[in-house]
Design a protein around this motif. Structure first.
Motif, PDB file in Angstrom:
ATOM      1  N   SER B 134       0.841  -1.199   0.000  1.00  0.00           N
ATOM      2  CA  SER B 134       0.000   0.000   0.000  1.00  0.00           C
ATOM      3  C   SER B 134       0.877   1.250   0.000  1.00  0.00           C
ATOM      4  O   SER B 134       1.938   1.273   0.626  1.00  0.00           O
ATOM      5  N   HIS B 135       0.402   2.261  -0.737  1.00  0.00           N
ATOM      6  CA  HIS B 135       1.086   3.562  -0.727  1.00  0.00           C
ATOM      7  C   HIS B 135       0.295   4.562   0.098  1.00  0.00           C
ATOM      8  O   HIS B 135       0.658   5.724   0.164  1.00  0.00           O
ATOM      9  N   GLN B 136      -0.818   4.105   0.636  1.00  0.00           N
ATOM     10  CA  GLN B 136      -1.739   5.040   1.271  1.00  0.00           C
ATOM     11  C   GLN B 136      -1.145   5.621   2.555  1.00  0.00           C
ATOM     12  O   GLN B 136      -0.601   4.872   3.379  1.00  0.00           O
ATOM     13  N   GLY B 137      -1.281   6.936   2.735  1.00  0.00           N
ATOM     14  CA  GLY B 137      -0.857   7.578   3.974  1.00  0.00           C
ATOM     15  C   GLY B 137      -1.904   7.351   5.058  1.00  0.00           C
ATOM     16  O   GLY B 137      -3.055   7.037   4.741  1.00  0.00           O
ATOM     17  N   TYR B 138      -1.501   7.540   6.306  1.00  0.00           N
ATOM     18  CA  TYR B 138      -2.437   7.281   7.415  1.00  0.00           C
ATOM     19  C   TYR B 138      -3.609   8.265   7.413  1.00  0.00           C
ATOM     20  O   TYR B 138      -4.754   7.870   7.637  1.00  0.00           O
ATOM     21  N   VAL B 139      -3.296   9.536   7.165  1.00  0.00           N
ATOM     22  CA  VAL B 139      -4.365  10.551   7.170  1.00  0.00           C
ATOM     23  C   VAL B 139      -5.331  10.280   6.016  1.00  0.00           C
ATOM     24  O   VAL B 139      -6.556  10.327   6.175  1.00  0.00           O
ATOM     25  N   GLU B 140      -4.740   9.964   4.868  1.00  0.00           N
ATOM     26  CA  GLU B 140      -5.544   9.665   3.679  1.00  0.00           C
ATOM     27  C   GLU B 140      -6.469   8.475   3.964  1.00  0.00           C
ATOM     28  O   GLU B 140      -7.661   8.484   3.631  1.00  0.00           O
ATOM     29  N   TRP B 141      -5.895   7.460   4.613  1.00  0.00           N
ATOM     30  CA  TRP B 141      -6.694   6.273   4.960  1.00  0.00           C
ATOM     31  C   TRP B 141      -7.825   6.666   5.923  1.00  0.00           C
ATOM     32  O   TRP B 141      -8.972   6.249   5.740  1.00  0.00           O
ATOM     33  N   ALA B 142      -7.481   7.485   6.942  1.00  0.00           N
ATOM     34  CA  ALA B 142      -8.489   7.860   7.949  1.00  0.00           C
ATOM     35  C   ALA B 142      -9.621   8.644   7.307  1.00  0.00           C
ATOM     36  O   ALA B 142     -10.805   8.384   7.586  1.00  0.00           O
ATOM     37  N   ILE B 143      -9.270   9.569   6.422  1.00  0.00           N
ATOM     38  CA  ILE B 143     -10.319  10.383   5.779  1.00  0.00           C
ATOM     39  C   ILE B 143     -11.188   9.496   4.887  1.00  0.00           C
ATOM     40  O   ILE B 143     -12.420   9.573   4.923  1.00  0.00           O
ATOM     41  N   GLY B 144     -10.521   8.641   4.106  1.00  0.00           N
ATOM     42  CA  GLY B 144     -11.272   7.739   3.222  1.00  0.00           C
ATOM     43  C   GLY B 144     -12.204   6.837   4.009  1.00  0.00           C
ATOM     44  O   GLY B 144     -13.371   6.649   3.646  1.00  0.00           O
ATOM     45  N   SER B 145     -11.682   6.316   5.105  1.00  0.00           N
ATOM     46  CA  SER B 145     -12.475   5.410   5.935  1.00  0.00           C
ATOM     47  C   SER B 145     -13.660   6.161   6.557  1.00  0.00           C
ATOM     48  O   SER B 145     -14.771   5.635   6.644  1.00  0.00           O
ATOM     49  N   PHE B 146     -13.406   7.401   6.987  1.00  0.00           N
ATOM     50  CA  PHE B 146     -14.475   8.217   7.584  1.00  0.00           C
ATOM     51  C   PHE B 146     -15.576   8.482   6.548  1.00  0.00           C
ATOM     52  O   PHE B 146     -16.771   8.383   6.850  1.00  0.00           O
ATOM     53  N   LEU B 147     -15.157   8.795   5.327  1.00  0.00           N
ATOM     54  CA  LEU B 147     -16.153   9.085   4.292  1.00  0.00           C
ATOM     55  C   LEU B 147     -16.923   7.818   3.904  1.00  0.00           C
ATOM     56  O   LEU B 147     -18.119   7.877   3.614  1.00  0.00           O
ATOM     57  N   GLU B 148     -16.215   6.676   3.912  1.00  0.00           N
ATOM     58  CA  GLU B 148     -16.899   5.403   3.638  1.00  0.00           C
ATOM     59  C   GLU B 148     -17.993   5.151   4.673  1.00  0.00           C
ATOM     60  O   GLU B 148     -19.049   4.603   4.365  1.00  0.00           O
ATOM     61  N   LEU B 149     -17.697   5.569   5.903  1.00  0.00           N
ATOM     62  CA  LEU B 149     -18.682   5.411   6.968  1.00  0.00           C
ATOM     63  C   LEU B 149     -19.961   6.180   6.618  1.00  0.00           C
ATOM     64  O   LEU B 149     -21.065   5.753   6.950  1.00  0.00           O
ATOM     65  N   GLY B 150     -19.789   7.305   5.924  1.00  0.00           N
ATOM     66  CA  GLY B 150     -20.950   8.097   5.491  1.00  0.00           C
ATOM     67  C   GLY B 150     -21.858   7.278   4.587  1.00  0.00           C
ATOM     68  O   GLY B 150     -23.093   7.310   4.737  1.00  0.00           O
ATOM     69  N   SER B 151     -21.268   6.527   3.658  1.00  0.00           N
ATOM     70  CA  SER B 151     -22.117   5.716   2.766  1.00  0.00           C
ATOM     71  C   SER B 151     -22.743   4.572   3.553  1.00  0.00           C
ATOM     72  O   SER B 151     -23.890   4.184   3.300  1.00  0.00           O
ATOM     73  N   THR B 152     -22.016   4.047   4.547  1.00  0.00           N
ATOM     74  CA  THR B 152     -22.608   3.007   5.409  1.00  0.00           C
ATOM     75  C   THR B 152     -23.835   3.581   6.124  1.00  0.00           C
ATOM     76  O   THR B 152     -24.888   2.935   6.195  1.00  0.00           O
ATOM     77  N   PHE B 153     -23.694   4.802   6.646  1.00  0.00           N
ATOM     78  CA  PHE B 153     -24.804   5.445   7.351  1.00  0.00           C
ATOM     79  C   PHE B 153     -26.034   5.551   6.448  1.00  0.00           C
ATOM     80  O   PHE B 153     -27.163   5.332   6.885  1.00  0.00           O
ATOM     81  N   LEU B 154     -25.757   5.909   5.199  1.00  0.00           N
ATOM     82  CA  LEU B 154     -26.875   6.100   4.269  1.00  0.00           C
ATOM     83  C   LEU B 154     -27.618   4.779   4.049  1.00  0.00           C
ATOM     84  O   LEU B 154     -28.856   4.725   4.092  1.00  0.00           O
ATOM     85  N   PHE B 155     -26.854   3.707   3.855  1.00  0.00           N
ATOM     86  CA  PHE B 155     -27.472   2.392   3.628  1.00  0.00           C
ATOM     87  C   PHE B 155     -28.205   1.911   4.882  1.00  0.00           C
ATOM     88  O   PHE B 155     -29.312   1.380   4.800  1.00  0.00           O
ATOM     89  N   VAL B 156     -27.569   2.108   6.034  1.00  0.00           N
ATOM     90  CA  VAL B 156     -28.186   1.663   7.292  1.00  0.00           C
ATOM     91  C   VAL B 156     -29.503   2.423   7.503  1.00  0.00           C
ATOM     92  O   VAL B 156     -30.526   1.826   7.873  1.00  0.00           O
ATOM     93  N   SER B 157     -29.460   3.720   7.255  1.00  0.00           N
ATOM     94  CA  SER B 157     -30.661   4.533   7.456  1.00  0.00           C
ATOM     95  C   SER B 157     -31.783   4.069   6.540  1.00  0.00           C
ATOM     96  O   SER B 157     -32.940   3.954   6.961  1.00  0.00           O
ATOM     97  N   LEU B 158     -31.425   3.810   5.291  1.00  0.00           N
ATOM     98  CA  LEU B 158     -32.442   3.376   4.323  1.00  0.00           C
ATOM     99  C   LEU B 158     -33.029   2.028   4.753  1.00  0.00           C
ATOM    100  O   LEU B 158     -34.258   1.842   4.776  1.00  0.00           O
ATOM    101  N   ALA B 159     -32.137   1.110   5.128  1.00  0.00           N
ATOM    102  CA  ALA B 159     -32.596  -0.228   5.531  1.00  0.00           C
ATOM    103  C   ALA B 159     -33.487  -0.133   6.772  1.00  0.00           C
ATOM    104  O   ALA B 159     -34.547  -0.784   6.836  1.00  0.00           O
TER     105      ALA B 159
END
Lengths: 421, 406
Positions: B134-159
Motif C-alpha cells: 500500500s502507498h496510502q498515507g495514514y491521514v488519507e486512509w483515515a479520511i477515506g475510511s471516515f467518508l466510507e462510513l458516510g455511505s454506510t450510514f446512508l445504507f443503514v438509514s435506508l434499511a
C-alpha cells in the motif's frame, strides 16, 4: 448568560439612524483622512502592543499608560470603522475620545492570566476566523474555504446600507445593528489581541450592542437549548446528517415547484393558499431543524417532518397574510440584497459549526456566543427563504433582535420577550 | 411419536418445512457449476512454483493480517454486544420519531464500531506499507475510511427506514415484505454498481480490447463495458472485477494490472476469467444467495427483537444490529464457499476460452507474488477469509483442464 455590562469591552450605540445623503454618497472619500491617520496610529500601536505584552507577561497586569494608549487606539478604530461603514453619521475626530454615537467602553487594566498572555497570538486564532467572517477579508483562501465572497457582514451591510441611505436619508435599523455587531466583535478581538483584556471575545449577538429591538416578525427563531452536546454525535455530526441532507434535497425539489405555484397563486389572490403556506412552512421548519443540527446550534437528531415544536431550535411561522402584489411580482429582484446578506450569514454558520465542533467535542457544551451567532444566521436564512417562497411578504431583518411571543401581539398584559437571535 | 406427528402436522410447522425445502432447492439451483464433475485437482507442492523465501514472506505477511482480522472481529462482536445492551440510552440524543430515532441508533452503532476498529485499520495500513503493498498515507486512509462510513450510514438509514416503517404496519410479519424489498434494492444496486465505482476510465489499449471482444464471443457474452480503475496511488496489488448485469455488465481492470508487470497473455487470462463471471451471471447469483440469507435472517431478527417491542421500536435497533452482524459472521464461511465455487467456475471458463494453461499458471503465480498472497494458506483462513481458491488450487486447476482436454 454573559450580559453586556459584565464585559470589559462594551459597545454603546446612541445613533439615531439619520444620515445626510451627501455625506453618505462621499463616505469613502470623506473617511480617507481618518483611515490614513488610523494607519499612522496603528504603527505606534503595534510597537506599544509588543511592549505592553512583555510587561503584562512579567507583571501579570498591563501598564496603565500603555493600556490607556491602546484603549484609545481601539476606540478610535471603532469610531472610524463605524463612520466608514455607515453605522454612525458624524465625523469621528482624531483623538478617539468618548462620546461618539458608536462608542466603546473599556475597563481599566486588570490582572491577567500569564499563560493566556504568553500564547495570546495562538489563542486569538479562532476569534480571528470569526472576525474575518464578520468584518471581511481580502484573502482568497478564506472565500474559497467558507464559500463567501471575502466580504464580511460589515462590508456587505455597509454597501447595501449605502444605497438605502442615499435614497432615503436613513440607515435601516437591521443593517446598522448588523454593522454594529460586527464592529463590536472586531473591537473585542483587537482588545484581546492587544492584551487590553484576557476576556475572550464573545460572538453573542444578543449582548453585543446594548438594548435590542423586540420584533414580531412572521418568521422568527426560538431557542430552548441547554447548550449540552453529546460528544459522540458531535464527532459524527456531518455524517449523521446525511439522511437528512438527502431528504432535505428531495423535499427541496418539491418545495421549489410549490414555491413557483405559490408565486402565481399569491400574485392572483393576494395571499398564499392555505395548503401551500402550510407545506412550505413545514419545509422551512425542517430546513431550520437540519441546519441547527448540522451547524451544532441544536443537539438532538431532528425528525423528518418539520413538525411544530419538535426541536429545541424552532422556527415560528405566522399565519398567512396579505402580500403586496408588486412585491410578489418582483420578489426575486427584491430578494437580491437579502441573498447577499444571507450568503455572509451562511459563512458565519460554517465558521460557527467549525469552531463549535472543537469546543463541543472538548467540553461537551456549545459556547453560548457561538450558539446565538449561529441562531442569528439560521434565522436570517429562514427569513430569506420564507420571503423567496412567498410564505411571507416581510423583508428579512438583518440585525440581532428579540422575538415577541405570539400572545404578546394580542391585547392584554405585556409578555416578556423571548430571547432569540 | 404421536405427539411429534401432531406437531409436524401443524400449519406453521408445515410452512417452515416447505420453506426449508424451497430454500434447499434454490440453493441447489444456485450451486450449479460449469466445472465438470470429472475434473480432478492434482496435489501440487507450492515449493515447485514459488521460492522458499517468498513462501516464508507471504505466510508471515498474511499471518499478521489474519490475526489482526480476528482481533478486529472480536472487537466488533464485543462492541456490538455492549451496544445491544446499552445503545438504547442514546435515544435521548434524538428529537425524531420512532423511525428517525432508530436510524440514529443504527448509525451510532456503526460509528462506535468504526471508532473501536481504528487501531486495527491503522495496524493493517502500517503492515501493508511496510511490505510495499500500500502507498496510502495514514491521514488519507483515515479520511477515506471516515467518508466510507458516510455511505454506510446512508445504507443503514435506508434499511432501517424500510424495516421499521414496515414493522409499524405489518407488525411481526414485516420481514416477509422487507426481505423481498431488500433483495430488489440489492438487484438495483448490482445493476447500477458499475457507475458507482470511482476513478474509472475506458480501456483504450486496442490489443486488449480485441482480446476481450474475442473472449466475449468465445464465452457467449454480449459486448461488455471495459474500464480501467486508477488505484496505483493507494496500492501496488493487481486486481480485476466483473460487475453489473444486462446492459450494465462491466469488466474493470485495476491500472496496477496494466503497469507492465503482467504479459499480454496473463492479462488475457484475467480478462477471460472476469468475462467468465459475466457468462455465468455471477452478479445475479450473488443476489440470489443474498435472498437465501436475508429471508431467514430477517425472520430471525424479527423473532429475537420481540422482547424489545419488535422492529417498530427504536429500542430494538441496537439488538437488531448485533444479530445481523452475528448472522452475517455465521454465514461468512458459506458465502466464502459459494464465492470460491464461482471463482473456480470462472477459472475453468477462462481455461476453456484461452486454451492457455501455461498463461493461467503464470498469471496466478504473478498475482500471488505481486500482492504477497500466501499461495497455500491454512484451511481455517480459507474458511474465514477465502473468497477465491488458493493460488495452488488455481494452478492445479490448469493441470486438471489439460488432463480433461486431452
Amino acid at each position: 448568560m454573559d450580559s453586556m455590562d459584565e464585559r470589559p469591552i462594551r459597545l454603546t450605540v446612541s445613533d439615531d439612524l439619520k444620515r445626510g445623503r451627501l455625506s453618505v454618497f462621499f463616505r469613502l472619500l470623506l473617511a480617507l483622512p481618518f483611515l490614513i491617520w488610523l494607519g499612522i496610529w496603528a504603527i505606534g500601536a503595534f510597537v506599544v502592543a509588543i511592549v505592553n505584552w512583555a510587561i503584562t507577561l512579567v507583571m501579570g497586569r498591563p501598564n496603565q499608560d500603555l493600556h490607556g494608549f491602546l484603549a484609545r487606539f481601539v476606540r478610535y478604530a471603532t469610531h472610524v470603522y463605524a463612520f466608514l461603514n455607515l453605522a454612525a453619521e458624524p465625523f469621528p475626530g482624531i483623538g478617539g475620545r468618548p462620546g461618539y454615537p458608536i462608542d466603546l467602553e473599556i475597563d481599566p487594566p486588570q490582572r491577567q492570566n500569564r499563560w493566556t498572555v504568553a500564547f495570546r497570538l495562538v489563542l486569538a486564532l479562532p476569534a480571528a476566523l470569526l472576525a474575518t467572517v464578520l468584518v471581511g477579508s481580502t484573502s482568497s483562501s478564506y472565500s474559497s474555504e467558507f464559500g463567501g465572497a471575502g466580504l464580511g457582514l460589515l462590508v456587505v451591510a455597509a454597501i447595501l446600507g449605502w444605497f438605502y441611505a442615499v435614497a432615503r436619508g436613513r440607515m435601516p435599523r437591521g443593517l446598522r445593528d448588523a454593522i454594529a455587531y460586527a464592529i463590536s466583535y472586531a473591537a473585542q478581538f483587537w482588545a484581546y489581541l492587544l492584551v487590553l483584556t484576557d476576556r475572550y471575545p464573545s460572538s453573542d449577538p444578543l449582548t453585543a450592542i446594548g438594548p435590542l429591538p423586540t420584533r414580531a416578525d412572521p418568521l422568527s427563531v426560538e431557542t430552548d437549548d441547554d447548550l449540552r452536546r453529546s460528544r459522540l454525535t458531535v464527532f459524527f455530526r456531518l455524517l449523521l446528517a446525511i439522511p437528512h441532507l438527502v431528504w432535505l434535497t428531495l423535499w427541496g425539489l418539491v418545495a421549489l415547484l410549490a414555491a413557483v405555484v405559490n408565486w402565481i397563486a399569491t400574485l392572483v389572490a393576494g395571499t398564499s393558499p392555505e395548503a401551500l403556506h402550510r407545506f412550505l412552512a413545514a419545509y422551512l421548519r425542517y430546513q431550520l431543524h437540519v441546519g441547527a443540527y448540522v451547524y451544532l446550534i441544536g443537539n438532538p437528531f431532528p425528525g423528518f417532518t418539520g413538525a411544530v415544536g419538535s426541536y429545541p431550535v424552532e422556527l415560528r411561522v405566522a399565519e398567512r397574510e396579505r402580500q403586496n402584489r408588486w412585491t410578489v411580482l418582483f420578489r426575486l429582484l427584491l430578494a437580491l440584497p437579502a441573498l447577499a446578506i444571507a450568503s455572509v450569514y451562511v459563512s458565519l454558520a460554517y465558521v460557527v459549526a467549525f469552531l463549535g465542533w472543537f469546543a463541543s467535542l472538548f467540553t461537551g457544551r456549545m459556547p453560548l456566543g457561538l450558539r446565538n451567532a449561529g441562531a442569528l444566521a439560521l434565522r436570517y436564512m429562514a427569513q430569506t427563504n420564507g420571503y423567496l417562497f412567498f410564505v411571507t411578504g416581510a423583508y428579512p431583518y438583518s440585525g440581532p433582535c428579540l422575538a415577541t411571543p405570539p400572545e404578546a401581539a394580542a391585547p392584554g398584559p405585556a409578555a416578556a420577550p423571548l430571547l432569540s437571535a | 411419536m404421536r405427539r411429534l406427528a401432531s406437531r409436524l402436522a401443524r400449519p406453521a410447522t408445515l410452512a417452515v418445512l416447505a420453506a426449508a425445502a424451497i430454500w434447499i432447492w434454490a440453493a441447489q439451483a444456485l450451486w450449479s457449476s460449469t466445472v465438470p464433475a470429472s475434473a480432478h485437482l492434482p496435489h501440487l507442492e507450492a515449493s515447485r512454483f514459488f521460492s522458499d523465501s517468498f513462501l516464508r514472506r507471504s505466510a508471515s505477511y498474511e499471518r499478521f493480517l489474519e490475526i489482526e482480522g480476528l482481533l478486529a472481529l472480536a472487537t466488533l462482536l464485543v462492541v456490538l454486544a455492549v451496544y445491544a445492551q446499552r445503545g438504547q440510552r442514546l435515544m435521548r440524543e434524538s428529537a425524531a420519531g420512532r423511525i428517525g430515532t432508530g436510524m440514529l441508533l443504527g448509525m451510532l452503532g456503526f460509528a462506535v464500531v468504526w471508532l473501536a476498529e481504528i487501531p486495527f485499520g491503522v495496524a493493517a495500513v502500517w503492515w501493508q506499507r511496510r511490505h510495499g503493498i500500500s502507498h496510502q498515507g495514514y491521514v488519507e486512509w483515515a479520511i477515506g475510511s471516515f467518508l466510507e462510513l458516510g455511505s454506510t450510514f446512508l445504507f443503514v438509514s435506508l434499511a432501517l427506514a424500510i424495516a421499521m416503517g414496515l414493522a409499524g404496519v405489518f407488525r411481526r410479519w414485516w420481514w416477509a415484505v422487507a426481505a423481498p424489498l431488500f433483495v430488489g434494492l440489492a438487484l438495483l444496486f448490482t445493476y447500477v454498481s458499475p457507475y458507482l465505482i470511482p476513478s474509472t476510465k475506458p480501456l483504450h489499449d486496442p490489443h486488449l480490447v480485441a482480446h476481450a471482444r474475442a473472449l466475449e464471443r468465445s464465452e457467449g457474452v454480449g459486448e461488455t463495458r471495459l474500464r480501467v480503475q486508477d488505484v496505483h496511488r493507494f496500492t501496488t496489488a493487481p486486481n480485476a472485477e466483473a460487475t453489473g448485469f444486462g446492459a450494465t455488465r462491466t469488466v474493470i481492470l485495476w491500472d496496477t494490472l496494466l503497469d507492465g508487470r503482467f504479459s499480454d497473455a496473463e492479462i488475457r487470462v484475467v480478462l477471460a476469467h472476469e468475462i467468465g463471471h459475466l457468462a455465468h451471471d455471477d452478479a445475479l447469483r450473488r443476489v440470489g444467495w443474498l435472498a437465501l440469507f436475508l429471508i431467514p435472517a430477517t425472520a430471525l431478527i424479527a423473532l429475537l427483537t420481540r422482547r424489545r417491542g419488535g422492529m417498530a421500536r427504536p429500542e430494538a435497533v441496537p439488538l437488531a444490529l448485533f444479530l445481523l452482524i452475528v448472522l452475517q459472521l455465521l454465514a461468512t464461511p458459506l458465502f466464502n464457499l459459494v464465492s470460491r465455487h464461482d471463482e473456480a467456475a470462472a477459472d475453468w471458463s477462462a481455461l476453456v476460452a484461452t486454451r492457455d494453461p501455461a498463461a493461467e499458471r503464470s498469471a496466478m503465480r504473478r498475482l500471488a507474488t505481486t500482492s504477497l498472497s500466501n499461495p497455500d494458506p491454512p484451511g481455517w483462513t480459507q474458511l474465514l477469509y477465502g473468497t477465491h481458491p488458493t493460488a495452488m488450487q488455481r494452478i492445479a486447476m490448469s493441470y486438471a483442464w489439460e488432463e480433461e482436454s486431452e
